[in-house]
Design a protein around this motif. Structure first.
Motif, mmCIF file in Angstrom:
data_model
loop_
_atom_site.group_PDB
_atom_site.id
_atom_site.type_symbol
_atom_site.label_atom_id
_atom_site.label_comp_id
_atom_site.label_asym_id
_atom_site.label_seq_id
_atom_site.Cartn_x
_atom_site.Cartn_y
_atom_site.Cartn_z
ATOM 1 N N GLY A 1 17.115 3.708 -0.630
ATOM 2 C CA GLY A 1 17.299 5.141 -0.837
ATOM 3 C C GLY A 1 16.064 5.787 -1.418
ATOM 4 N N LEU A 2 16.256 6.569 -2.468
ATOM 5 C CA LEU A 2 15.140 7.327 -3.028
ATOM 6 C C LEU A 2 14.459 6.600 -4.183
ATOM 7 C CD1 LEU A 2 16.629 10.919 -2.891
ATOM 8 C CD2 LEU A 2 15.020 9.853 -1.320
ATOM 9 N N GLU A 3 14.817 5.333 -4.377
ATOM 10 C CA GLU A 3 14.286 4.577 -5.515
ATOM 11 C C GLU A 3 12.758 4.573 -5.556
ATOM 12 O OE1 GLU A 3 15.342 0.328 -6.236
ATOM 13 O OE2 GLU A 3 17.337 1.229 -6.317
ATOM 14 N N ASN A 4 12.141 4.398 -4.370
ATOM 15 C CA ASN A 4 10.678 4.366 -4.327
ATOM 16 C C ASN A 4 10.077 5.672 -4.829
ATOM 17 O OD1 ASN A 4 10.475 1.780 -3.345
ATOM 18 N ND2 ASN A 4 10.613 2.423 -1.203
ATOM 19 N N TYR A 5 10.748 6.778 -4.501
ATOM 20 C CA TYR A 5 10.243 8.074 -4.936
ATOM 21 C C TYR A 5 10.316 8.189 -6.454
ATOM 22 C CZ TYR A 5 10.214 9.570 -0.111
ATOM 23 O OH TYR A 5 9.935 9.666 1.217
ATOM 24 N N VAL A 6 11.457 7.736 -7.010
ATOM 25 C CA VAL A 6 11.629 7.778 -8.461
ATOM 26 C C VAL A 6 10.519 6.970 -9.114
ATOM 27 C CG1 VAL A 6 13.131 7.104 -10.366
ATOM 28 C CG2 VAL A 6 14.121 8.065 -8.271
ATOM 29 N N GLU A 7 10.256 5.816 -8.504
ATOM 30 C CA GLU A 7 9.250 4.937 -9.088
ATOM 31 C C GLU A 7 7.850 5.551 -9.035
ATOM 32 O OE1 GLU A 7 8.096 0.528 -8.063
ATOM 33 O OE2 GLU A 7 10.183 0.871 -8.557
ATOM 34 N N VAL A 8 7.504 6.110 -7.876
ATOM 35 C CA VAL A 8 6.171 6.713 -7.740
ATOM 36 C C VAL A 8 6.009 7.859 -8.732
ATOM 37 C CG1 VAL A 8 4.684 8.072 -6.226
ATOM 38 C CG2 VAL A 8 5.858 6.062 -5.332
ATOM 39 N N LEU A 9 7.036 8.728 -8.801
ATOM 40 C CA LEU A 9 6.920 9.884 -9.689
ATOM 41 C C LEU A 9 6.918 9.464 -11.151
ATOM 42 C CD1 LEU A 9 9.231 12.371 -7.774
ATOM 43 C CD2 LEU A 9 6.745 12.439 -7.971
ATOM 44 N N GLY A 10 7.522 8.304 -11.445
ATOM 45 C CA GLY A 10 7.544 7.837 -12.826
ATOM 46 C C GLY A 10 6.308 7.033 -13.189
ATOM 47 N N ASP A 11 5.475 6.744 -12.173
ATOM 48 C CA ASP A 11 4.304 5.904 -12.423
ATOM 49 C C ASP A 11 3.173 6.734 -13.021
ATOM 50 O OD1 ASP A 11 2.202 4.197 -12.420
ATOM 51 O OD2 ASP A 11 2.499 3.469 -10.377
ATOM 52 N N GLU A 12 2.777 6.316 -14.214
ATOM 53 C CA GLU A 12 1.727 7.046 -14.923
ATOM 54 C C GLU A 12 0.450 7.138 -14.083
ATOM 55 O OE1 GLU A 12 -0.146 6.071 -19.053
ATOM 56 O OE2 GLU A 12 2.012 5.713 -19.079
#
Lengths: 289, 429
Positions: A44-55
């Motif tokens: 799902g959108l997990e990758n997006y969450v991860e990218v946006l959360g990546d400093e």
């Protein structure tokens, strides 16, 4: 019928090389995928969450924005000033124009390699020069010091792309009718007043178009940074594009890279659209009125 | 033909070329008697030697053809990734190079690599413990043909000039040597931190010194880095960086390209030592104009011991290359890989200085004195820990390497390395 004949090949090319890759990237972005085997691990959108959360990604977006703003703030006044200068009749005008324009003609990678050599810590020309005039170059070299690296990249980018700004502005100035200048002169306006009140305002559409090109280029900035620093040191010059390569090609996190590329696309698209609506529309309106 | 249709035809032709162009070298594999073999020895003598090896195999196995393709190393990796991504058996080579660890595990999981445990049981026995890096769940998927270790290469002349009489064996000795070199106005150590991995080798090494073999082995399997030794290894690294042993501008120094790279600085006598693998003498020879590298001045010592560390003092850190057979390759491919590990082929491999052979009967054939010494170190080691970035796979290894470079840039602690690595590892589980 004729339209169809001419448009079909172009559409086919766009579908093959633009639309298809975009669709593929979107598809990758919702899977956890290592680069081979079937796409099975839907996240799902997990990758997006991860990218946006990546400093690192967030700082990369910041670096892109700094390049966007920095390029315009540096190149616009410099470009206009040089174009005004070159627009006057003088000796060696052709030579000066060529000198300013040469960096732009160079391939970005070649320009980057040249600067990489010049900026080589300790053994490069620039370090030798700074030492010669009695200053101490930074211990880690200009590109190796996280606090300076991005600024140095910005300066090199300015050197590289100033030529384009000057060229476009010069072309824009040629379009300003000579009669206006003559009329102003008859009214007793000084050279400086003529430029400030007539040439520069009439250069508006050219500047706005140039700024648009510069903005899009800055968002996609990759080659120069890849050769100069690879996004380092310690991610100090990472851009969205270097982040893509790091996550995708290097770490085989193709899902993450897919998500990042979609975000890059959305940011670029949104900025282009906003620019179109808020700024460029003025130009097209003037035309139609 | 009118102009318009001509243009259209030209465009269509262009499109067709573009569309088929991507599928270029698609004639690999397929045929039951043709083995496609990809390797990275694209310079002589290696290139010519491998062509001869392929011919010899064809002669001994009538009807079998070996199609050899030699690539530059990076090109080979890119082509392999692309071939595997396509999933098309026509594109995937039959015999190719595996670096082991997490990368191999990914290939195995995707069903791309053949299990060689039974077909090559004799060869696996012969190679011994080193094969562990190419095993997934106790099955062996590739046969390592060259395994090297990473240590300090140094310039004997510069060491003597600085008054260093013996190669450092402990971290204290190492710091002492660094101080002496600095006092003699010689830059002590070069490191290509721009490329991340040369810097990362320092942390792999401190971890090999701090962690016991059991901890390392189980970490590779469980991707659990909670053992305090990993953090301690990070703190050791912080300590090493704080002693400022590295060349000016090491954060923007590349690994091994040209005279201003880390290898170049050592080769041209600008620094006294560099941490690097068995490839270093060869790389230095390629950089210097006389093609001799450091020549007689070349010395080697193992990474210094760290007091209180749990690692076996004889343990080594390194890695190597192995031959793997892709799933769906012709049966003769397995025989070919076994042939590549034979004493004959490995002896020639050693004589040509192409690497450090894994066949014990071939190790005596090394002619390069530096490599001959190094293989003794390797063979007397109780175990050789595979490079972490390879062992843990690209995703975890990449995150780990970046965190290590941050420490080199003065922006991180031992804890940060462990946290970043564990975060990436948790995503893998």
């Amino acid at each position: 019928m004729e339209i169809l004949v001419f448009v079909t090949p172009a559409l086919a090319l766009i579908a093959l090389f633009v639309a298809w890759p975009i669709v593929t990237a979107v598809r990758f972005s919702v899977y956890d995928w290592k680069g081979f085997g079937d796409l099975t691990d839907f996240v799902g959108l997990e990758n997006y969450v991860e990218v946006l959360g990546d400093e690192v990604f967030r700082s990369a977006v910041g670096h892109n924005m700094m390049i966007v703003v920095g390029s315009i703030l540096l190149q616009l006044p410099l470009g206009v000033a040089i174009a005004l200068l070159l627009n006057r009749r003088m000796r060696g005008q052709g030579l000066l124009r060529t000198i300013i324009f040469v960096p732009y003609v160079l391939a970005e990678v070649i320009a980057a390699v040249v600067w990489l050599q010049l900026l080589q810590p300790q053994y490069g020309f620039i370090d030798a020069f700074t030492a010669q005039i009695g200053l101490t170059p930074p211990e880690q070299g200009w590109l190796g010091t996280p606090e300076y690296a991005l600024w140095i990249v910005l300066l090199v980018l300015t050197w590289k792309y100033l030529g384009l700004a000057v060229l476009l502005f010069l072309a824009g100035m040629q379009g300003v009718s000579e009669e206006l200048h003559e009329a102003a002169q008859l009214d007793g306006a000084s050279w400086w007043q003529t430029q400030w009140r007539i040439t520069i305002p009439l250069l508006g559409p050219t500047m706005r178009t140039w700024a648009f090109l510069s903005m899009i280029g800055s968002i996609q900035c990759f080659d120069m940074i890849w050769v100069l620093t690879q996004g380092g040191p310690a991610d100090a010059t990472a851009t969205m594009a270097t982040y893509l390569i790091d996550e995708g090609t290097k770490r085989h996190n193709y899902g993450i890279a897919g998500a990042a590329s979609v975000i890059l696309f959305v940011i670029a698209f949104a900025m282009a659209l906003a620019y179109q609506v808020l700024i460029l529309r003025r130009d097209t309106k003037e035309d139609t009125v | 033909m009118s102009r318009k249709t001509q243009a259209l035809a030209a465009l269509c032709a262009g499109l067709m070329i573009a569309a088929t162009g991507c599928g270029g070298s698609g004639d690999s594999g397929g045929d039951d008697n043709t083995i496609t073999w990809w390797h990275n020895s694209n310079n002589d003598p290696g290139k010519g030697y491998y062509e001869q090896v392929a011919k010899d195999f064809e002669k001994a196995n009538p009807g079998v053809k070996v199609k050899v393709e030699a690539f530059a190393h990076e090109d080979m990796l890119t082509k392999l990734d692309a071939a595997f991504q396509s999933g098309d058996p026509e594109q995937i080579p039959d015999v190719y190079m595996e670096r082991g660890g997490g990368e191999l595990a990914d290939h195995v999981e995707a069903g791309l690599t053949k299990d060689l445990s039974e077909d090559a049981a004799d060869e696996i026995d012969m190679i011994g413990g080193s094969v562990a890096g190419w095993q997934v769940e106790d099955k062996t998927y590739a046969l390592p043909f060259s395994i090297g270790v990473v240590g300090f290469w140094y310039n004997k002349e510069l060491f003597a000039k600085a008054g260093i009489t013996a190669a450092p064996t402990t971290l204290e000795d190492f710091y002492d040597a660094v101080d002496k070199l600095k006092a003699a106005k010689i830059q002590p150590v070069s490191v290509g931190a721009k490329d991340a991995w040369p810097a990362a080798h320092y942390y792999y090494w401190t971890a090999v010194r701090e962690c016991s073999e059991d901890v390392l082995t189980s970490a590779v399997k469980s991707l659990d880095f909670s053992d305090p030794c990993f953090e301690k290894a990070g703190d050791d690294l912080v300590d090493i960086v704080a002693h400022k042993p590295f060349n000016n501008g090491f954060l923007s120094t590349g690994a091994q390209e040209g005279p201003t790279s880390a290898s170049g600085l050592l080769a041209t006598g600008k620094v006294a030592m560099e941490l690097a693998g068995h490839w270093e003498p060869g790389v230095m020879q390629g950089i210097t104009e006389d093609k001799k590298g450091l020549g007689d001045k070349t010395g080697w010592f193992a990474f210094p011991q760290i007091e209180g560390g749990q690692g076996d003092p004889g343990a080594q850190m390194g890695g190597g290359d192995a031959w793997a057979v892709s799933e769906g390759a012709p049966d003769a491919s397995v025989d070919f890989v076994k042939y590549l590990l034979s004493t004959d082929v490995q002896t020639g491999f050693a004589e040509n200085g192409m690497g450090l052979p894994t066949n014990p009967d071939a190790t005596g054939a090394l002619t390069d004195p530096a490599l001959a010494d190094l293989i003794k170190v390797r063979d007397s080691a109780p175990y050789v820990q595979l490079y972490f970035d390879t062992a843990f796979g690209q995703a975890v290894g990449g995150a780990m390497n970046d965190a290590i470079v941050n420490v080199f840039a003065g922006k991180g602690t031992g804890t940060d390395i462990v946290t970043a690595t564990q975060e990436a590892a948790d995503k893998e589980k």
